[in-house]
Design an enzyme around this catalytic site. Structure first.
Site, mmCIF file in Angstrom:
data_model
loop_
_atom_site.group_PDB
_atom_site.id
_atom_site.type_symbol
_atom_site.label_atom_id
_atom_site.label_comp_id
_atom_site.label_asym_id
_atom_site.label_seq_id
_atom_site.Cartn_x
_atom_site.Cartn_y
_atom_site.Cartn_z
ATOM 1 N N ASN A 99 0.872 -1.178 0.000
ATOM 2 C CA ASN A 99 0.000 0.000 0.000
ATOM 3 C C ASN A 99 0.913 1.234 0.000
ATOM 4 O OD1 ASN A 99 -1.680 2.129 0.462
ATOM 5 N ND2 ASN A 99 -2.486 1.385 2.431
ATOM 6 N N ASN A 135 -8.990 -1.877 -1.649
ATOM 7 C CA ASN A 135 -9.576 -3.180 -2.023
ATOM 8 C C ASN A 135 -8.973 -3.809 -3.285
ATOM 9 O OD1 ASN A 135 -11.238 -3.317 0.195
ATOM 10 N ND2 ASN A 135 -12.812 -2.095 -0.799
ATOM 11 N N GLY A 157 -0.368 -1.062 6.928
ATOM 12 C CA GLY A 157 -0.817 -1.095 8.316
ATOM 13 C C GLY A 157 -1.886 -2.149 8.555
ATOM 14 N N ASP A 158 -2.642 -1.959 9.646
ATOM 15 C CA ASP A 158 -3.669 -2.936 10.007
ATOM 16 C C ASP A 158 -4.784 -2.985 8.965
ATOM 17 O OD1 ASP A 158 -2.287 -3.499 12.305
ATOM 18 O OD2 ASP A 158 -3.398 -2.055 13.517
ATOM 19 N N GLU A 163 -7.399 -6.059 4.735
ATOM 20 C CA GLU A 163 -7.840 -6.230 3.340
ATOM 21 C C GLU A 163 -7.314 -7.547 2.749
ATOM 22 O OE1 GLU A 163 -6.911 -4.218 -0.769
ATOM 23 O OE2 GLU A 163 -7.313 -2.686 0.735
ATOM 24 N N ARG A 265 -6.332 11.834 6.782
ATOM 25 C CA ARG A 265 -5.355 10.811 6.396
ATOM 26 C C ARG A 265 -4.056 11.430 5.876
ATOM 27 N NH1 ARG A 265 -4.656 5.630 5.592
ATOM 28 N NH2 ARG A 265 -6.561 5.074 6.646
HETATM 29 C C1 LIG Z 1 -2.883 10.446 27.234
HETATM 30 C C2 LIG Z 1 -2.406 9.426 26.274
HETATM 31 C C3 LIG Z 1 -3.346 8.299 26.096
HETATM 32 C C4 LIG Z 1 -2.877 7.362 25.046
HETATM 33 C C5 LIG Z 1 -3.716 6.154 24.947
HETATM 34 C C6 LIG Z 1 -3.155 5.264 23.928
HETATM 35 C C7 LIG Z 1 -3.971 4.057 23.724
HETATM 36 C C8 LIG Z 1 -3.603 3.450 22.414
HETATM 37 C C9 LIG Z 1 -4.350 2.193 22.173
HETATM 38 C C10 LIG Z 1 -4.227 1.823 20.769
HETATM 39 C C11 LIG Z 1 -5.031 0.623 20.436
HETATM 40 C C12 LIG Z 1 -4.852 0.338 19.021
HETATM 41 C C13 LIG Z 1 -5.744 -0.719 18.529
HETATM 42 C C14 LIG Z 1 -5.471 -0.918 17.094
HETATM 43 C C15 LIG Z 1 -6.146 -0.357 16.144
HETATM 44 C C16 LIG Z 1 -5.714 -0.454 14.712
HETATM 45 O O1 LIG Z 1 -6.114 -1.681 14.187
HETATM 46 C C17 LIG Z 1 -6.321 0.697 13.957
HETATM 47 C C18 LIG Z 1 -5.898 0.678 12.492
HETATM 48 O O2 LIG Z 1 -4.511 0.759 12.371
HETATM 49 P P1 LIG Z 1 -3.804 1.276 11.033
HETATM 50 O O3 LIG Z 1 -4.026 2.731 10.957
HETATM 51 O O4 LIG Z 1 -2.354 0.880 11.148
HETATM 52 O O5 LIG Z 1 -4.443 0.593 9.868
HETATM 53 N N1 LIG Z 1 -5.858 1.921 14.566
HETATM 54 C C19 LIG Z 1 -6.686 2.759 15.185
HETATM 55 O O6 LIG Z 1 -7.872 2.577 15.226
HETATM 56 C C20 LIG Z 1 -6.079 3.971 15.814
HETATM 57 C C21 LIG Z 1 -6.348 3.993 17.253
HETATM 58 C C22 LIG Z 1 -5.951 5.336 17.732
HETATM 59 C C23 LIG Z 1 -5.252 5.309 19.004
HETATM 60 C C24 LIG Z 1 -4.745 6.676 19.363
HETATM 61 C C25 LIG Z 1 -5.268 7.105 20.639
HETATM 62 C C26 LIG Z 1 -4.719 8.428 21.029
HETATM 63 C C27 LIG Z 1 -5.479 8.926 22.189
HETATM 64 C C28 LIG Z 1 -5.038 10.280 22.585
HETATM 65 C C29 LIG Z 1 -5.863 10.741 23.755
HETATM 66 C C30 LIG Z 1 -5.402 12.079 24.169
HETATM 67 C C31 LIG Z 1 -5.924 12.497 25.489
HETATM 68 C C32 LIG Z 1 -5.219 13.732 25.889
HETATM 69 C C33 LIG Z 1 -5.754 14.321 27.120
HETATM 70 C C34 LIG Z 1 -5.063 15.525 27.590
HETATM 71 N N1 LIG Z 2 -3.503 2.348 -3.408
HETATM 72 C C1 LIG Z 2 -4.376 2.636 -2.451
HETATM 73 N N2 LIG Z 2 -5.060 3.804 -2.459
HETATM 74 C C2 LIG Z 2 -5.918 4.121 -1.469
HETATM 75 N N3 LIG Z 2 -6.185 3.309 -0.419
HETATM 76 C C3 LIG Z 2 -5.538 2.134 -0.359
HETATM 77 C C4 LIG Z 2 -4.604 1.748 -1.369
HETATM 78 N N4 LIG Z 2 -4.118 0.525 -1.035
HETATM 79 C C5 LIG Z 2 -4.720 0.166 0.122
HETATM 80 N N5 LIG Z 2 -5.571 1.122 0.536
HETATM 81 C C6 LIG Z 2 -6.420 1.153 1.748
HETATM 82 O O1 LIG Z 2 -5.826 2.031 2.687
HETATM 83 C C7 LIG Z 2 -6.312 1.718 3.985
HETATM 84 C C8 LIG Z 2 -5.302 1.999 5.057
HETATM 85 O O2 LIG Z 2 -4.158 1.328 4.794
HETATM 86 P P1 LIG Z 2 -3.041 0.989 5.882
HETATM 87 O O3 LIG Z 2 -1.914 0.368 5.133
HETATM 88 O O4 LIG Z 2 -3.611 0.220 6.968
HETATM 89 O O5 LIG Z 2 -2.562 2.430 6.377
HETATM 90 P P2 LIG Z 2 -2.772 3.179 7.763
HETATM 91 O O6 LIG Z 2 -2.110 2.353 8.792
HETATM 92 O O7 LIG Z 2 -2.079 4.494 7.579
HETATM 93 O O8 LIG Z 2 -4.232 3.311 8.009
HETATM 94 C C9 LIG Z 2 -6.704 0.262 3.920
HETATM 95 O O9 LIG Z 2 -8.041 0.158 4.282
HETATM 96 C C10 LIG Z 2 -6.499 -0.143 2.484
HETATM 97 O O10 LIG Z 2 -7.619 -0.866 2.025
#
Ligand SMILES: CCCCCCCCCCCCC/C=C/[C@@H](O)[C@H](COP(=O)(O)O)NC(=O)CCCCCCCCCCCCCCC
Ligand SMILES: Nc1ncnc2c1ncn2[C@@H]1O[C@H](COP(=O)(O)OP(=O)(O)O)[C@@H](O)[C@H]1O
Ligand SMILES: [Ca+2]
Length: 540
Positions: A99, A135, A157-158, A163, A265
């Site tokens: 990606n 996709n 990433g995740d 996908e 993003r």
């Molecule tokens: C005050 C600091 C608090 C920090 C709390 C950190 C908790 C992080 C837990 C992360 C769990 C992640 C679960 C995984 C999710 C992923 O599958 C999924 C997709 O990943 P991809 O983008 O690589 O495709 N990622 C996500 O949904 C992102 C989760 C976002 C987590 C960031 C949370 C930041 C929270 C900041 C709170 C700030 C409070 C500040 C108050 C003064």
């Molecule tokens: N060429 C592309 N253009 C746009 N979106 C894409 C492409 N290839 C993959 N994706 C989509 O991008 C999304 C996020 O991708 P990911 O690699 O997990 O990045 P991030 O961790 O930044 O969210 C996925 O849902 C995937 O389906």
């Protein structure tokens, strides 16, 4: 190589030879008993000799250099005929999806610079597809000839992993005639392994299965052919499959963060911090009814201190259970509906279902530190309505890094509750000091947090139970002062959205089923940090 020392009675031959490493002379031995290649530096005049060993199963390639430089190609290393044939489980042909827009948009560069040279060294051939749209990888996997590949690699990433996983699960079910829309359908396991090269924003699946988000480490796990089974959960709305997930299915806090971050993003991974801060301030809670089926088969609980590590015996037990079940049912894995459903109603800031620990750089132990990679269960974490201050205390506990090495006398600040953890110095240890009190850092030790180990789950949002939005209430909420619970906002959002491995789901009413070990990864789980875990055991 070539010199033989006589084998002791009943032991296999140990090959010993001398080797020059740079300027240093080494004694090298191939030990068949340990299955390792060992090398020891010749004793130095001032004493001391260092010994190293590498398991033969982890040698990536063997190359020879010519002693007579005239014969060789400018002194370059020469490849042997079959340098990759160390173990049968190593992949030879891989299908790679990159990606280019994941994380900091470094996917292609990471692959070309860090991964491709290692694959080439290990004589792995690849077909590389740089995706052109979301996709693309999933759709391609539904039709590509998979027989010529020993594995699929996703660089991203995740979301990208999710996908690729959808492509493979979908393909396997299609080939087996299984209807994925039926929530009770016995899904067929995918035997082709997926390797994850982390290049995304959270990289939680990689971090939770390898212990680090490092492209080279992941590439090495792929090359040596490690296998790690993985639980996958399905999410249905009545008789429609919405998605599968491996890491987090989150409603409320994590759903709202994702929704808010979608338009950001372009910012890369920082988008989550910004949306996280905003979502934290909005402090929305959501009402609904949860039904859960406890994972009665599961060993352990979400509050365990013993975490899932390489060769985890709990996950091994699940594998055995699965194999017995498959034999009984002619290869099928039937859904397990046994047990009593528990119903919970309430107002929640967050409803999190973690199939695995969800460890990532932001949260090194994860949202559910005791969740297992392959035990057929998920940990359900319910954070009920509480004050902003308490919610912040809960969140901060996820940032705890108590899996880091501590040197003697060293301490690291625990800003969570003002206590410090110190590994006792030798003097202190001699006086019987075993260390300061282990700080109370478990994110689950709050009255407003509940945790369950589950195999099935259902959720219905309150406003849908009540026959959808009450028009009057919605009208009132257009004016901020009517919104008693949310002084900072002008309306109560009736429902949140689900964050499913980083993708939003359109329905809030869902049904979740955990499928034990549906997938396999090129990984081996998190390896034990024996020094640290010994310290923790001593202090606890
Ligand atoms: C005050 C600091 C608090 C920090 C709390 C950190 C908790 C992080 C837990 C992360 C769990 C992640 C679960 C995984 C999710 C992923 O599958 C999924 C997709 O990943 P991809 O983008 O690589 O495709 N990622 C996500 O949904 C992102 C989760 C976002 C987590 C960031 C949370 C930041 C929270 C900041 C709170 C700030 C409070 C500040 C108050 C003064
Ligand atoms: N060429 C592309 N253009 C746009 N979106 C894409 C492409 N290839 C993959 N994706 C989509 O991008 C999304 C996020 O991708 P990911 O690699 O997990 O990045 P991030 O961790 O930044 O969210 C996925 O849902 C995937 O389906
Ligand atoms: Ca699990």
């Amino acid at each position: 190589m070539g010199e033989r020392s006589p084998p002791p009675a009943g032991r296999r031959t140990r090959l010993v030879s001398s080797l020059v490493l740079g300027q240093r002379a080494c004694e090298v031995a191939l030990d068949p008993e340990r299955g390792a290649l060992e090398w020891t530096e010749q004793p130095q005049p001032r004493g001391g000799r260092e010994s190293c060993a590498v398991p033969i199963s982890e040698i990536i390639a063997v190359e020879e250099t010519e002693i007579d430089k005239k014969q060789c190609n400018s002194g370059k290393w020469q490849k042997m005929a079959k340098p990759h044939a160390f173990t049968a489980s190593r992949p030879k042909h891989l299908l790679v999806y990159i990606n280019p827009y994941g994380g900091k948009k470094q996917g292609e560069k990471i692959y070309e610079q860090k991964v491709a040279p290692l694959f080439s060294l290990a004589s792995i051939s690849t077909d590389v597809i740089v995706t052109e749209r979301a996709n693309h990888a999933r759709d391609n996997l539904l039709e590509v000839n998979l027989e010529k590949y020993d594995g699929v690699v996703c660089v991203g990433g995740d979301g990208m992993f999710n996908e690729v996983m959808h492509g493979l699960i979908g393909r396997t079910q299609k080939d087996s005639g299984i209807d994925q829309n039926n929530p009770k359908a016995p899904l067929v396991q995918c035997n082709i392994r997926i390797g994850i090269i982390p290049a995304g924003s959270t990289d939680c699946v990689c971090y939770s299965t390898v212990g680090i988000n490092d492209p080279v480490t992941s590439a090495l796990h792929i090359i040596v052919g490690d296998t790690q089974p993985l639980d996958v959960s399905s999410v249905h709305h009545h008789d429609t499959l919405l998605k599968y997930f491996v890491s987090l299915l989150g409603y409320g806090f994590y759903g709202d963060i994702l929704k808010d971050s979608e338009g950001k993003r372009w910012m890369g991974p920082v988008r989550y911090d910004l949306s996280g801060f905003k979502t934290f301030l909005s402090h929305h809670y959501y009402e609904g009814t949860i039904s859960l089926l406890p994972a009665s088969h599961a060993v352990g609980s979400p509050r365990d201190k013993k975490h899932c590590r390489s060769g985890c015996h709990i996950c091994k037990q699940s594998k055995q259970r699965l194999e017995i079940e498959q034999k009984k049912n002619g290869g099928e894995i039937k859904g397990d509906d046994e047990g009593e459903w528990k119903v919970i109603r309430g107002k929640f800031l967050a409803i999190n279902i973690a199939n695995i620990s969800c460890a990532c750089p932001r949260s090194p132990k994860g949202l559910a530190p005791a969740a297992h990679l392959a035990d057929g269960s998920s940990d359900l974490i319910l954070v009920r309505k509480c004050s902003r201050f308490n919610f912040l205390r809960y969140l901060i506990r996820h940032t705890n890094r108590d899996d880091q090495k501590l040197a003697r006398g060293e301490s690291w600040p625990d800003f969570h509750c003002g206590m410090k953890l110190t590994f006792p110095s030798k003097n202190q240890a001699a006086k019987g000091v075993t260390g300061h009190t282990w700080p109370c850092t478990a994110a689950f030790d709050f009255s407003f947090v509940e945790v369950y180990r589950i195999k099935k789950f259902q959720f219905t949002s309150k406003h849908l139970e009540d026959g959808d939005c009450d028009a009057k209430k919605m009208q009132k909420n257009r004016f901020g002062h009517f919104c008693r619970d949310h002084p900072a906002c002008c309306c109560i959002p009736p429902s949140s959205t689900w964050n499913c491995d980083g993708e939003t789901l359109d329905c809030s009413t869902i049904e979740v089923t955990v499928h034990c070990q549906l997938m396999k990864l090129f990984a081996r789980g998190i390896e034990r940090n024996s020094t640290l875990e010994a310290v923790q055991r001593q202090l606890c």
